[in-house]
Design an enzyme around this catalytic site. Sequence first.
Site, PDB file in Angstrom:
ATOM      1  CE1 TYR A  33      28.252  36.820  28.697  1.00 11.73           C
ATOM      2  CE2 TYR A  33      29.519  37.764  30.478  1.00 11.73           C
ATOM      3  CZ  TYR A  33      28.309  37.400  29.948  1.00 11.73           C
ATOM      4  OH  TYR A  33      27.158  37.608  30.667  1.00 11.73           O
ATOM      5  NE  ARG A  52      29.876  30.048  33.256  1.00 13.56           N
ATOM      6  CZ  ARG A  52      29.457  30.882  34.206  1.00 13.56           C
ATOM      7  NH1 ARG A  52      28.387  30.586  34.914  1.00 13.56           N
ATOM      8  NH2 ARG A  52      30.088  32.009  34.455  1.00 13.56           N
ATOM      9  CD  GLU A 180      19.642  33.060  34.084  1.00  9.73           C
ATOM     10  OE1 GLU A 180      20.602  32.820  34.828  1.00  9.73           O
ATOM     11  OE2 GLU A 180      19.625  32.793  32.863  1.00  9.73           O
TER      12      GLU A 180
END
Length: 284
Positions: A33, A52, A180
């Site tokens: 996505y 990406r 992250e």
Amino acid sequence: MSRIAYVNGRYVPHRGASVHIEDRGYQFADGVYEVIAVVDGALIDEPRHLERLAYSLGELKIKPPMADGPLRIVMREVLRRNRVRNGMIYLQVTRGRAPRDHGFPKSSEPALVMTARGAKPGRAKLLANGVSVVSAPDIRWERCDIKSISLLPNVLAKQAAAEAGAYECWQIDVDGYVTEGSASNAWIITDKDEIVTRAPTHDILNGITRRAVIDLAGQEGLTHVERPFTLEEAQGAREAFLTSTTSHVLPVVKIAGKTVADGKPGPLTLRLEGNYADFIKSAA
Ligand code: PDD
């Protein structure tokens, strides 16, 4: 006004929009996505997002559902039909519909779904006060560079944050370093004026906002360093912040219960946030 979704070639009412129960996204999370910010009708950093998307699809050997040209047209049509000029567009591509079997189906067409949403209110307050983050072990797979829809560890991490009254959860790898957040990249600023974030290996998603902030830091003459940092280093850092398409640049003022510096959004973070806001405005 009723919301409209794009589902495999059709614009349909969002309320009843659906995919087949044997879509591999539904059964195996076999898909990817993107989330792209929309400001004054412009898609921010669109080429990097499309790049990406192509990378994620390529790594999973999923056929692109359409070329970039038509994809850009459909995204704009979804925004137009939903009258979204400020907010975000979500797009998801799966390997498509096939009888359930783990291996790739011999023939299946990739499935493409898109939705658009207006910006959530409340960012100004988050920016003014800063946000807090909690931490949890990073239990994800070893290809976090792929923007996969397989997000269960991220879901659990974000829920842990919500239950603790925090905004985000920073995930910690087996060596004790922050990778992250559940849906954002993590940063600190050191006493040496270094802006530190983890290198874009397979351990993290290489955020598009992250890349924009690196570019802006360079233009500001700030040194940017890609290296891992521990939670303890972050707690003792001069400043901390997080970045994502939906959060932009947000100051982090509390990390796992410990106040960062004086507990107020840091001046360098706010400068970077301002630069990022200007960059978005100039792109719009
Ligand atoms: N999340 N890391 C993770 C795990 C993410 O899911 C995201 C984005 C980021 C930041 O990437 P970017 O700057 O390209 O948005 C980092 C999106 C917003 C989401 O899942 O909704």
